[in-house]
Scaffold this motif. Structure first.
Motif, PDB file in Angstrom:
ATOM      1  N   UNK A  69       1.133  -1.252   0.036  1.00 43.64           N
ATOM      2  CA  UNK A  69       0.027   0.010  -0.044  1.00 43.64           C
ATOM      3  C   UNK A  69       0.973   1.281  -0.046  1.00 43.64           C
ATOM      4  N   UNK A  70       0.660   2.391  -0.789  1.00 42.75           N
ATOM      5  CA  UNK A  70       1.154   3.354  -0.932  1.00 42.75           C
ATOM      6  C   UNK A  70       0.686   4.528  -0.052  1.00 42.75           C
ATOM      7  N   UNK A  71       1.384   5.012   0.840  1.00 40.88           N
ATOM      8  CA  UNK A  71       0.464   6.094   1.542  1.00 40.88           C
ATOM      9  C   UNK A  71       0.470   7.486   0.747  1.00 40.88           C
ATOM     10  N   UNK A  72      -0.454   8.336   0.952  1.00 41.07           N
ATOM     11  CA  UNK A  72      -0.622   9.495   0.237  1.00 41.07           C
ATOM     12  C   UNK A  72       0.673  10.546   0.200  1.00 41.07           C
ATOM     13  N   UNK A  73       1.415  10.407   1.368  1.00 39.70           N
ATOM     14  CA  UNK A  73       2.385  11.224   1.409  1.00 39.70           C
ATOM     15  C   UNK A  73       3.542  10.694   0.468  1.00 39.70           C
ATOM     16  N   UNK A  74       3.884   9.536   0.380  1.00 43.04           N
ATOM     17  CA  UNK A  74       4.713   8.824  -0.644  1.00 43.04           C
ATOM     18  C   UNK A  74       4.321   8.921  -1.932  1.00 43.04           C
ATOM     19  N   UNK A  75       3.211   8.930  -2.323  1.00 45.14           N
ATOM     20  CA  UNK A  75       2.636   9.325  -3.606  1.00 45.14           C
ATOM     21  C   UNK A  75       2.835  10.863  -4.250  1.00 45.14           C
ATOM     22  N   UNK A  76       2.712  11.744  -3.036  1.00 44.75           N
ATOM     23  CA  UNK A  76       2.710  13.064  -3.497  1.00 44.75           C
ATOM     24  C   UNK A  76       4.145  13.456  -3.694  1.00 44.75           C
ATOM     25  N   UNK A  77       5.131  12.780  -2.798  1.00 49.23           N
ATOM     26  CA  UNK A  77       6.695  12.905  -2.892  1.00 49.23           C
ATOM     27  C   UNK A  77       7.165  12.360  -3.972  1.00 49.23           C
ATOM     28  N   UNK A  78       6.524  11.206  -4.626  1.00 44.17           N
ATOM     29  CA  UNK A  78       6.995  10.650  -5.944  1.00 44.17           C
ATOM     30  C   UNK A  78       6.446  11.562  -7.208  1.00 44.17           C
ATOM     31  N   UNK A  79       5.262  12.155  -6.955  1.00 38.72           N
ATOM     32  CA  UNK A  79       4.706  12.764  -8.040  1.00 38.72           C
ATOM     33  C   UNK A  79       5.611  14.301  -8.012  1.00 38.72           C
ATOM     34  N   UNK A  80       5.860  14.675  -6.859  1.00 38.41           N
ATOM     35  CA  UNK A  80       6.743  16.152  -6.809  1.00 38.41           C
ATOM     36  C   UNK A  80       7.987  15.761  -7.446  1.00 38.41           C
ATOM     37  N   UNK A  81       8.625  14.561  -7.081  1.00 43.03           N
ATOM     38  CA  UNK A  81       9.844  14.299  -7.597  1.00 43.03           C
ATOM     39  C   UNK A  81      10.029  14.204  -9.406  1.00 43.03           C
ATOM     40  N   UNK A  82       8.807  13.793  -9.593  1.00 40.54           N
ATOM     41  CA  UNK A  82       8.775  13.594 -11.177  1.00 40.54           C
ATOM     42  C   UNK A  82       8.542  14.915 -11.583  1.00 40.54           C
ATOM     43  N   UNK A  83       7.670  15.762 -10.973  1.00 38.97           N
ATOM     44  CA  UNK A  83       7.872  17.035 -11.590  1.00 38.97           C
ATOM     45  C   UNK A  83       8.977  17.883 -11.570  1.00 38.97           C
ATOM     46  N   UNK A  84       9.727  17.659 -10.576  1.00 37.36           N
ATOM     47  CA  UNK A  84      11.086  18.420 -10.417  1.00 37.36           C
ATOM     48  C   UNK A  84      12.136  17.655 -11.476  1.00 37.36           C
ATOM     49  N   UNK A  85      11.981  16.493 -11.732  1.00 40.43           N
ATOM     50  CA  UNK A  85      12.964  15.975 -12.830  1.00 40.43           C
ATOM     51  C   UNK A  85      12.478  16.552 -14.053  1.00 40.43           C
ATOM     52  N   UNK A  86      11.054  16.513 -14.376  1.00 43.79           N
ATOM     53  CA  UNK A  86      10.733  17.022 -15.839  1.00 43.79           C
ATOM     54  C   UNK A  86      11.026  18.684 -15.669  1.00 43.79           C
ATOM     55  N   UNK A  87      10.998  19.219 -14.644  1.00 46.08           N
ATOM     56  CA  UNK A  87      11.537  20.932 -14.632  1.00 46.08           C
ATOM     57  C   UNK A  87      12.896  20.871 -14.959  1.00 46.08           C
ATOM     58  N   UNK A  88      13.730  19.887 -14.247  1.00 44.47           N
ATOM     59  CA  UNK A  88      15.021  19.933 -14.376  1.00 44.47           C
ATOM     60  C   UNK A  88      15.516  19.710 -15.941  1.00 44.47           C
ATOM     61  N   UNK A  89      14.768  18.545 -16.564  1.00 39.05           N
ATOM     62  CA  UNK A  89      15.087  18.386 -18.066  1.00 39.05           C
ATOM     63  C   UNK A  89      14.772  19.453 -18.802  1.00 39.05           C
ATOM     64  N   UNK A  90      13.674  20.355 -18.710  1.00 38.74           N
ATOM     65  CA  UNK A  90      13.311  21.444 -19.497  1.00 38.74           C
ATOM     66  C   UNK A  90      14.449  22.645 -19.122  1.00 38.74           C
ATOM     67  N   UNK A  91      14.557  22.692 -18.089  1.00 31.82           N
ATOM     68  CA  UNK A  91      15.785  23.752 -17.635  1.00 31.82           C
ATOM     69  C   UNK A  91      16.896  23.500 -18.432  1.00 31.82           C
ATOM     70  N   UNK A  92      17.435  22.359 -18.603  1.00 30.59           N
ATOM     71  CA  UNK A  92      18.635  21.723 -19.141  1.00 30.59           C
ATOM     72  C   UNK A  92      18.561  22.238 -20.594  1.00 30.59           C
ATOM     73  N   UNK A  93      17.421  21.978 -21.215  1.00 29.12           N
ATOM     74  CA  UNK A  93      17.048  22.252 -22.636  1.00 29.12           C
ATOM     75  C   UNK A  93      17.365  23.891 -22.964  1.00 29.12           C
ATOM     76  N   UNK A  94      17.009  24.571 -21.728  1.00 30.03           N
ATOM     77  CA  UNK A  94      16.936  26.026 -22.084  1.00 30.03           C
ATOM     78  C   UNK A  94      17.991  26.778 -21.468  1.00 30.03           C
TER      79      UNK A  94
END
Length: 191
Positions: free
Chosen positions: A1-26
């Motif tokens: 079972x995934x706790x809500x906090x873990x899911x939120x942390x994983x989605x935040x990390x995914x967003x941060x990874x996406x932002x990092x990748x986009x920033x590297x392009x720019x």
């Protein structure tokens, strides 16, 4: 079972990874904008780093399906302005010395006292002002002696206001460094 906090942390990390990748392009674009807006070329790297941190911290705000250059440009501009504010807060002594020197120099007032530390600094300032281009001297006289508004100087000299602001800041930096160098190299001996 995934706790809500873990899911939120994983989605935040995914967003941060996406932002990092986009920033590297720019990154090259950010560096270009920072170079235009920075108060000093030495601060371009700091501005780029601050933009990166801001961009990643606010990863949930960006629409990654759209062109993010306008957003990045605005963020870079605002962070560069923050650096301008910090940078100019470090210069008030230099500003007052330049203004005082220009006012005394234009009024022709000279005192017959023995050579003081202040007079040595003024001599150094005078030597350094002589090294400036005529346009830079004209800008300083208009701003400090004639006490013209920046918008008036820009209009009179046919210079964009933002360009004029950068020029004044950079002129002050050059003057301060020149004075410090003159004193350190023994051109002027300060007791």
């Amino acid at each position: 079972m995934i706790f809500p906090m873990e899911k939120d942390t994983k989605s935040n990390q995914a967003l941060k990874d996406k932002a990092t990748a986009k920033f590297m392009e720019l990154t090259r674009y950010v560096r270009f904008v920072a170079y235009e807006k920075a108060p000093s070329r030495d601060l371009v790297g700091d501005i780029v780093n601050d933009v990166f941190i801001y961009f990643v911290e606010h990863a949930d705000r960006w629409d990654y399906t759209r062109d993010l250059r306008p957003v990045i440009k605005g963020v870079t501009h605002n962070i560069a302005l923050q650096h301008w504010r910090k940078y100019t807060q470090m210069l008030p002594k230099t500003l007052s010395e330049i203004a005082g020197f220009l006012i005394r120099n234009e009024n022709g007032s000279e005192e017959d006292e023995s050579v003081s530390h202040k007079e040595l600094e003024e001599t150094a300032l005078e030597l350094c002002m002589a090294k400036l281009s005529p346009q830079h001297r004209q800008i300083l006289v208009a701003f400090y002696y004639r006490r013209m508004k920046l918008s008036e100087i820009a209009q009179e000299m046919h210079i964009k206001l933002g360009t004029l602001q950068k020029m004044i800041c950079r002129i002050r930096i050059v003057l301060r460094e020149c004075i410090e160098k003159a004193i350190q190299e023994g051109v002027l001996h300060v007791e």
